[in-house]
Design a protein around this motif. Structure first.
Motif, PDB file in Angstrom:
ATOM      1  N   LEU A   1     -21.488  85.506  37.858  1.00 14.28           N
ATOM      2  CA  LEU A   1     -21.166  84.178  38.378  1.00 14.28           C
ATOM      3  C   LEU A   1     -21.651  84.124  39.819  1.00 14.28           C
ATOM      4  N   LEU A   2     -22.489  83.154  40.100  1.00 13.20           N
ATOM      5  CA  LEU A   2     -22.994  82.989  41.455  1.00 13.20           C
ATOM      6  C   LEU A   2     -22.271  81.830  42.095  1.00 13.20           C
ATOM      7  N   LEU A   3     -21.644  82.073  43.193  1.00  7.86           N
ATOM      8  CA  LEU A   3     -20.908  81.022  43.888  1.00  7.86           C
ATOM      9  C   LEU A   3     -21.407  80.966  45.320  1.00  7.86           C
ATOM     10  N   LEU A   4     -22.106  79.848  45.609  1.00  9.59           N
ATOM     11  CA  LEU A   4     -22.699  79.676  46.933  1.00  9.59           C
ATOM     12  C   LEU A   4     -23.582  80.863  47.289  1.00  9.59           C
ATOM     13  N   GLY A   5     -24.330  81.366  46.264  1.00 10.19           N
ATOM     14  CA  GLY A   5     -25.280  82.438  46.508  1.00 10.19           C
ATOM     15  C   GLY A   5     -24.678  83.821  46.473  1.00 10.19           C
ATOM     16  N   ARG A   6     -23.378  83.978  46.267  1.00 11.19           N
ATOM     17  CA  ARG A   6     -22.750  85.303  46.263  1.00 11.19           C
ATOM     18  C   ARG A   6     -22.043  85.527  44.939  1.00 11.19           C
ATOM     19  N   ALA A   7     -22.016  86.785  44.507  1.00 16.34           N
ATOM     20  CA  ALA A   7     -21.340  87.103  43.249  1.00 16.34           C
ATOM     21  C   ALA A   7     -19.838  86.972  43.440  1.00 16.34           C
ATOM     22  N   ALA A   8     -19.183  86.348  42.442  1.00 20.29           N
ATOM     23  CA  ALA A   8     -17.735  86.191  42.501  1.00 20.29           C
ATOM     24  C   ALA A   8     -17.067  87.293  41.699  1.00 20.29           C
ATOM     25  N   ASP A   9     -15.767  87.477  41.877  1.00 22.25           N
ATOM     26  CA  ASP A   9     -15.045  88.563  41.225  1.00 22.25           C
ATOM     27  C   ASP A   9     -14.810  88.263  39.746  1.00 22.25           C
ATOM     28  N   ALA A  10     -14.218  87.103  39.430  1.00 17.34           N
ATOM     29  CA  ALA A  10     -13.913  86.765  38.044  1.00 17.34           C
ATOM     30  C   ALA A  10     -15.146  86.127  37.424  1.00 17.34           C
ATOM     31  N   ALA A  11     -16.012  86.970  36.798  1.00 19.34           N
ATOM     32  CA  ALA A  11     -17.321  86.499  36.376  1.00 19.34           C
ATOM     33  C   ALA A  11     -17.458  86.321  34.875  1.00 19.34           C
ATOM     34  N   ALA A  12     -16.503  86.791  34.095  1.00 20.06           N
ATOM     35  CA  ALA A  12     -16.686  86.802  32.645  1.00 20.06           C
ATOM     36  C   ALA A  12     -16.263  85.476  32.023  1.00 20.06           C
ATOM     37  N   PRO A  13     -17.130  84.885  31.197  1.00 16.71           N
ATOM     38  CA  PRO A  13     -16.698  83.679  30.480  1.00 16.71           C
ATOM     39  C   PRO A  13     -15.831  84.053  29.293  1.00 16.71           C
ATOM     40  N   ALA A  14     -14.926  83.173  28.936  1.00 16.72           N
ATOM     41  CA  ALA A  14     -14.190  83.335  27.682  1.00 16.72           C
ATOM     42  C   ALA A  14     -15.013  82.700  26.577  1.00 16.72           C
ATOM     43  N   LEU A  15     -15.170  83.393  25.464  1.00 15.81           N
ATOM     44  CA  LEU A  15     -15.985  82.901  24.356  1.00 15.81           C
ATOM     45  C   LEU A  15     -15.103  82.504  23.182  1.00 15.81           C
ATOM     46  N   PHE A  16     -15.334  81.298  22.679  1.00 12.54           N
ATOM     47  CA  PHE A  16     -14.546  80.767  21.577  1.00 12.54           C
ATOM     48  C   PHE A  16     -15.493  80.450  20.415  1.00 12.54           C
ATOM     49  N   PRO A  17     -15.492  81.227  19.342  1.00 13.35           N
ATOM     50  CA  PRO A  17     -16.377  80.937  18.207  1.00 13.35           C
ATOM     51  C   PRO A  17     -15.936  79.665  17.496  1.00 13.35           C
ATOM     52  N   VAL A  18     -16.871  78.730  17.319  1.00 13.42           N
ATOM     53  CA  VAL A  18     -16.532  77.471  16.666  1.00 13.42           C
ATOM     54  C   VAL A  18     -17.462  77.117  15.521  1.00 13.42           C
ATOM     55  N   ALA A  19     -18.559  77.831  15.355  1.00 13.49           N
ATOM     56  CA  ALA A  19     -19.498  77.506  14.280  1.00 13.49           C
ATOM     57  C   ALA A  19     -20.408  78.700  14.067  1.00 13.49           C
ATOM     58  N   ALA A  20     -21.113  78.689  12.951  1.00 11.44           N
ATOM     59  CA  ALA A  20     -22.086  79.741  12.693  1.00 11.44           C
ATOM     60  C   ALA A  20     -23.264  79.589  13.647  1.00 11.44           C
ATOM     61  N   ALA A  21     -23.999  80.677  13.833  1.00 12.85           N
ATOM     62  CA  ALA A  21     -25.202  80.602  14.657  1.00 12.85           C
ATOM     63  C   ALA A  21     -26.172  79.598  14.046  1.00 12.85           C
ATOM     64  N   GLY A  22     -27.036  79.056  14.879  1.00 12.54           N
ATOM     65  CA  GLY A  22     -27.959  78.039  14.389  1.00 12.54           C
ATOM     66  C   GLY A  22     -27.511  76.637  14.702  1.00 12.54           C
ATOM     67  N   VAL A  23     -26.593  76.485  15.662  1.00  8.38           N
ATOM     68  CA  VAL A  23     -26.182  75.156  16.104  1.00  8.38           C
ATOM     69  C   VAL A  23     -27.374  74.473  16.773  1.00  8.38           C
ATOM     70  N   GLN A  24     -27.625  73.223  16.383  1.00 12.50           N
ATOM     71  CA  GLN A  24     -28.782  72.486  16.871  1.00 12.50           C
ATOM     72  C   GLN A  24     -28.442  71.428  17.909  1.00 12.50           C
TER      73      GLN A  24
END
Length: 328
Positions: A16-39
């Protein structure tokens, strides 16, 4: 309704880049909602629901935080060879109506009442669709160099708006009075839909990939395939702020924050960024996790839709069939 088996939510590290600097809490939460191949996809209900269209010829509506499927809309294949991919979709702001397009067929859905209207056959592959809150007005962009305005009543005949190139993105004002098209000849046009005349025209030099209207509908943002986002006042066509992004930028999706002061962008390379409309400065940027293909090679996770959730939280629908959320 049966629910597909999906892996549980995962947390993956991404910078996560915040104002050009790396932030501490950088990981996104991932929520599966569909199979791969979403268009295609779009967020609705203040960003808490997402509509995803897939290669398999269906669109699914999700309460993404709970990974809960709310509705499924299937497109009948026009040919015996298989279902056409859903490559364009849109939602009314309150989610009461949804629009999905597979091939040259457009469908309207009303999830709460389990109601279906259509399909309309438009004669050319549909690339983009927008609709007003009551679904009284629809604007559809096609590969065949025609944008179709479907006015009330919906049972009437669509009115063609002919252009010089395929139309890749469209937008509508809430009252259905003005429509915006972005085409592959690099031109953004604002149309008076009552008489089909063009009110404004801007040439950006590259195919237009995304359009967005500010919450008060005073400002229009347009993103070419190569180049920064440009901003205009919708009524008089005057520039509304500095260019957003570098000269070689390539944004695929856009969304304003609720206060209309910032813009969220997403790209095919998996980057989501937050920009100040006043200064053009990038305030933050996040990278979606890459995904592996069948040969186990890492490749970008394209961003198909973005939204600002409020209180510094943002979400993106990815081509992998996941919603990535930061600050949640």
């Amino acid at each position: 309704m049966s629910r597909p088996l999906l892996p549980r939510r995962a947390l993956l590290a991404a910078p996560l880049l915040l104002l050009g600097r790396a932030a501490d809490a950088a990981a996104p939460a991932l929520f599966p909602v569909a199979a791969a191949g979403v268009q295609c996809g779009c967020f609705l209900a203040q960003g808490e629901q997402v509509l995803a269209g897939t290669l398999q010829g269906e669109a699914t509506l999700w309460q993404w935080r709970d990974e809960r499927q709310l509705a499924r809309f299937a497109h009948e294949a026009p040919e015996p060879s298989g279902a056409a991919a859903v490559r364009a979709c849109a939602a009314a702001p309150d989610g009461a109506w949804l629009a999905t397009a597979a091939g040259s067929r457009l469908h309207l859905w009303q999830p709460a009442r389990q109601r279906h209207v259509g399909p309309w056959e438009l004669g050319s592959p549909i690339r983009a669709v927008a609709l007003t809150g009551d679904a009284e007005h629809l604007l559809i962009g096609t590969q065949g160099m025609v944008a179709w305005h479907l006015p009330p009543p919906r049972q009437g005949r669509p009115a063609p708006i002919r252009q010089n190139a395929a139309i890749g993105c469209v937008a509508l004002t809430a009252d259905g009075r003005l429509g915006v098209t972005g085409s592959d000849d690099g031109v953004v046009r604002v149309w008076d839909l009552a008489d089909g005349t063009a009110r404004h025209r801007w040439a950006l030099g590259a195919p237009i990939r995304a359009l967005a209207l500010s919450p008060d509908e005073r400002v229009l943002a347009a993103a070419p395939g190569i180049g920064p986002v440009r901003l205009w006042h919708l009524e008089d066509g005057r520039p509304a702020g500095p260019a957003i992004g570098p000269a070689r930028a390539g944004f695929a999706v856009l969304a304003f924050t609720a206060d209309g002061r910032r813009l969220v962008t997403g790209s095919a390379s998996g980057e989501v960024a937050l920009w100040s409309l006043k200064s053009g400065e990038r305030k933050a940027a996040w990278n979606a996790p890459r995904r592996a293909d069948k040969q186990r090679a890492s490749r970008p996770n394209a961003v198909l839709a973005v939204t600002a959730l409020g209180k510094g939280s943002y979400a993106a629908l990815l081509s992998s069939g996941q919603v990535a959320a930061w600050g949640v």
